[in-house]
Motif scaffolding. Structure first.
Motif, short mmCIF file in Angstrom:
data_model
loop_
_atom_site.label_atom_id
_atom_site.label_comp_id
_atom_site.label_asym_id
_atom_site.label_seq_id
_atom_site.Cartn_x
_atom_site.Cartn_y
_atom_site.Cartn_z
N PHE A 109 -4.36 6.79 -7.30
CA PHE A 109 -5.70 6.17 -7.68
C PHE A 109 -5.03 4.45 -7.51
CE2 PHE A 109 -6.51 4.04 -10.98
CZ PHE A 109 -8.10 4.56 -11.70
N GLU A 110 -3.97 3.76 -7.48
CA GLU A 110 -4.28 2.52 -7.38
C GLU A 110 -4.15 1.68 -5.88
OE1 GLU A 110 0.40 1.17 -10.14
OE2 GLU A 110 0.09 2.28 -7.93
N ARG A 111 -4.13 2.35 -5.06
CA ARG A 111 -4.69 2.14 -3.57
C ARG A 111 -6.65 2.74 -3.12
NH1 ARG A 111 -1.65 5.89 0.30
NH2 ARG A 111 -0.27 5.27 -0.02
N SER A 112 -7.27 3.63 -3.97
CA SER A 112 -8.04 3.77 -3.85
C SER A 112 -9.23 2.65 -4.92
CB SER A 112 -8.78 5.50 -4.85
OG SER A 112 -8.20 6.23 -3.46
N SER A 113 -8.32 1.83 -5.73
CA SER A 113 -9.07 1.17 -6.38
C SER A 113 -9.25 -0.30 -6.26
CB SER A 113 -8.15 0.81 -8.30
OG SER A 113 -8.66 0.32 -9.29
N LEU B 20 0.81 -1.14 0.12
CA LEU B 20 0.17 -0.16 0.23
C LEU B 20 0.95 1.02 0.56
CD1 LEU B 20 -3.22 -1.22 2.69
CD2 LEU B 20 -2.81 -0.62 0.19
N THR B 21 1.81 1.39 0.50
CA THR B 21 2.93 2.44 1.01
C THR B 21 3.34 2.90 -0.67
OG1 THR B 21 3.59 1.79 3.13
CG2 THR B 21 4.95 3.24 2.11
N ASP B 22 3.19 1.97 -1.32
CA ASP B 22 4.23 1.92 -3.21
C ASP B 22 2.86 2.59 -3.93
OD1 ASP B 22 6.46 0.85 -2.12
OD2 ASP B 22 6.44 -1.13 -2.15
N VAL C 66 -4.92 -4.61 7.42
CA VAL C 66 -5.19 -5.75 8.05
C VAL C 66 -6.87 -5.65 7.97
CG1 VAL C 66 -6.04 -6.28 10.12
CG2 VAL C 66 -3.81 -5.59 10.17
N LEU C 67 -6.96 -4.23 7.19
CA LEU C 67 -8.65 -4.54 7.47
C LEU C 67 -8.62 -4.98 5.61
CD1 LEU C 67 -9.96 -1.07 8.38
CD2 LEU C 67 -10.76 -3.23 8.40
N LEU C 68 -7.60 -4.50 4.89
CA LEU C 68 -7.43 -5.45 3.26
C LEU C 68 -8.07 -6.67 3.71
CD1 LEU C 68 -5.98 -2.39 1.10
CD2 LEU C 68 -8.76 -3.03 1.31
N ILE D 280 -1.77 2.93 7.40
CA ILE D 280 -1.75 2.26 6.10
C ILE D 280 -1.57 0.68 7.53
CG2 ILE D 280 1.10 0.75 4.31
CD1 ILE D 280 -0.51 3.23 3.63
N LYS D 281 -1.23 0.24 8.16
CA LYS D 281 -1.12 -0.88 8.69
C LYS D 281 -2.48 -1.09 9.07
CE LYS D 281 0.55 -4.76 10.24
NZ LYS D 281 0.83 -6.11 9.03
#
Length: 93
Positions: free
Chosen positions: A14-18, A8-10, A70-72, A65-66
């Motif tokens: 947009f990628e994170r939201s997707s 997620l950090t990388d 975990v949620l994902l 982020i952590k």
């Protein structure tokens, strides 16, 4: 498909939201399917995790982020657990 996985950090915002949207959508679809089977508890758990994941903003603070990871992970595990239900019954018979 052969791209190297990113944390997620990388990821870009947009990628994170997707990713967040994809996992939440899958959880909602799983909740619908569980509802069709009458599994009220699974519906509630899937929807709770989906709504919590949707609450994540695209621009997470480093400390968040952590928690987001975990949620994902939990969301993906719920979807996988539900999709494996039919296979487990077939294997046991």
């Amino acid at each position: 498909m052969n791209d190297i996985s990113k944390t997620l950090t990388d990821m870009t915002v947009f990628e994170r939201s997707s990713l967040i949207e994809t996992v939440a959508d899958a959880l909602e679809a799983t909740a619908d399917a569980a509802g069709d089977e009458g599994d009220v508890r699974f519906v509630a758990n899937s929807l709770f995790v989906a709504n919590t994941i949707r609450g994540l903003s695209g621009d997470l603070a480093p400390g968040d982020i952590k928690a987001a990871e975990v949620l994902l992970e939990q969301g993906i595990m719920l979807v996988q657990q539900f999709s494996n239900r039919g296979r487990q019954g077939a294997v046991l018979n």
